[in-house]
Design a protein around this motif. Structure first.
Motif, mmCIF file in Angstrom:
data_model
loop_
_atom_site.group_PDB
_atom_site.id
_atom_site.type_symbol
_atom_site.label_atom_id
_atom_site.label_comp_id
_atom_site.label_asym_id
_atom_site.label_seq_id
_atom_site.Cartn_x
_atom_site.Cartn_y
_atom_site.Cartn_z
ATOM 1 N N LYS A 138 -2.765 0.232 1.138
ATOM 2 C CA LYS A 138 -3.874 0.502 0.221
ATOM 3 C C LYS A 138 -5.223 0.376 0.930
ATOM 4 C CE LYS A 138 -5.539 -0.525 -4.388
ATOM 5 N NZ LYS A 138 -5.251 -1.220 -5.634
ATOM 6 N N GLU A 157 1.717 2.956 -6.603
ATOM 7 C CA GLU A 157 1.606 1.853 -5.649
ATOM 8 C C GLU A 157 2.844 0.980 -5.771
ATOM 9 O OE1 GLU A 157 -1.936 -0.449 -6.304
ATOM 10 O OE2 GLU A 157 -3.246 1.269 -5.945
ATOM 11 N N ASN A 158 3.160 0.303 -4.697
ATOM 12 C CA ASN A 158 4.214 -0.707 -4.732
ATOM 13 C C ASN A 158 3.923 -1.745 -3.656
ATOM 14 O OD1 ASN A 158 5.258 1.623 -2.920
ATOM 15 N ND2 ASN A 158 6.532 -0.108 -2.312
ATOM 16 N N ILE A 159 4.585 -2.874 -3.777
ATOM 17 C CA ILE A 159 4.486 -3.910 -2.751
ATOM 18 C C ILE A 159 5.636 -3.677 -1.782
ATOM 19 C CG2 ILE A 159 4.517 -6.392 -2.285
ATOM 20 C CD1 ILE A 159 2.079 -5.438 -3.916
ATOM 21 N N THR A 169 0.333 -4.092 -0.257
ATOM 22 C CA THR A 169 0.290 -3.045 -1.275
ATOM 23 C C THR A 169 0.234 -1.691 -0.586
ATOM 24 O OG1 THR A 169 -0.859 -4.494 -2.812
ATOM 25 C CG2 THR A 169 -0.973 -2.128 -3.266
#
Length: 180
Positions: A138, A157-159, A169
């Motif tokens: 990100k 978005e994802n971790i 992120t």
């Protein structure tokens, strides 16, 4: 039966020429330059799969194990016969190919990533690919700008749960490719 990923890999060229760059299959001759450019914390911090420190044996492993695998198509990005980075596609039978790239820090900000990635995108389109995925941290505005320039849209978005970027992120991006 040949997998979708293997079939795509065989339809893609092994060499691509752009206005300024030559993209070729990474070979042992590229290993010292890959090792030198990847052994940089400013490159490493953006990459999910690059160990740090990064040595010659890591570059040799990449060339002998990752490059020939059915799950990857990789191109050494060369400028005037010097390796400046790598671009490629991670291939899967389960989802669209994922575009990835890195450049050595001295080559940032000159449009080389956009030029190389655009060439791979066009090769994938010509080979029949209908969409590409990509992702970037990100906080990696440079990489996200390259992808937006190429027509990728942010789709979520994802971790990150694996690799050296675990806990970061990530912004998932997608580019649909119209047939030519």
């Amino acid at each position: 039966m040949i997998s979708v990923a293997t079939s795509l890999k065989h339809r893609l060229p092994t060499t691509i020429r752009t206005q300024r760059l030559l993209l070729v299959t990474p070979a042992m001759v590229h290993a010292p330059a890959i090792a030198q450019l990847c052994n940089n914390i400013n490159v490493h911090k953006w990459m999910a799969r690059l160990p740090f420190p990064y040595g010659l044996s890591d570059a040799e492993f990449f060339i002998t194990e990752i490059v020939p695998s059915a799950a990857e198509i990789c191109f050494a990005i060369t400028l005037d016969d010097a390796l400046i980075g790598v671009v490629g596609l991670a291939l899967s039978d389960d989802h669209a190919p994922e575009l990835g790239y890195w450049l050595g820090e001295p080559y940032w900000g000159h449009g080389y990533a956009s030029e190389a990635a655009a060439a791979v995108l066009e090769a994938a389109r010509a080979a029949g690919t209908r969409e590409l995925r990509s992702r970037a941290r990100k906080d990696n505005a440079g990489s996200r700008n390259v992808l937006r320039k190429l027509g990728f849209a942010e789709v979520g978005e994802n971790i990150e749960t694996e690799g050296f970027l675990a806990g970061q992120t990530m912004v998932r991006m997608l580019r649909e490719l119209e047939p030519r």
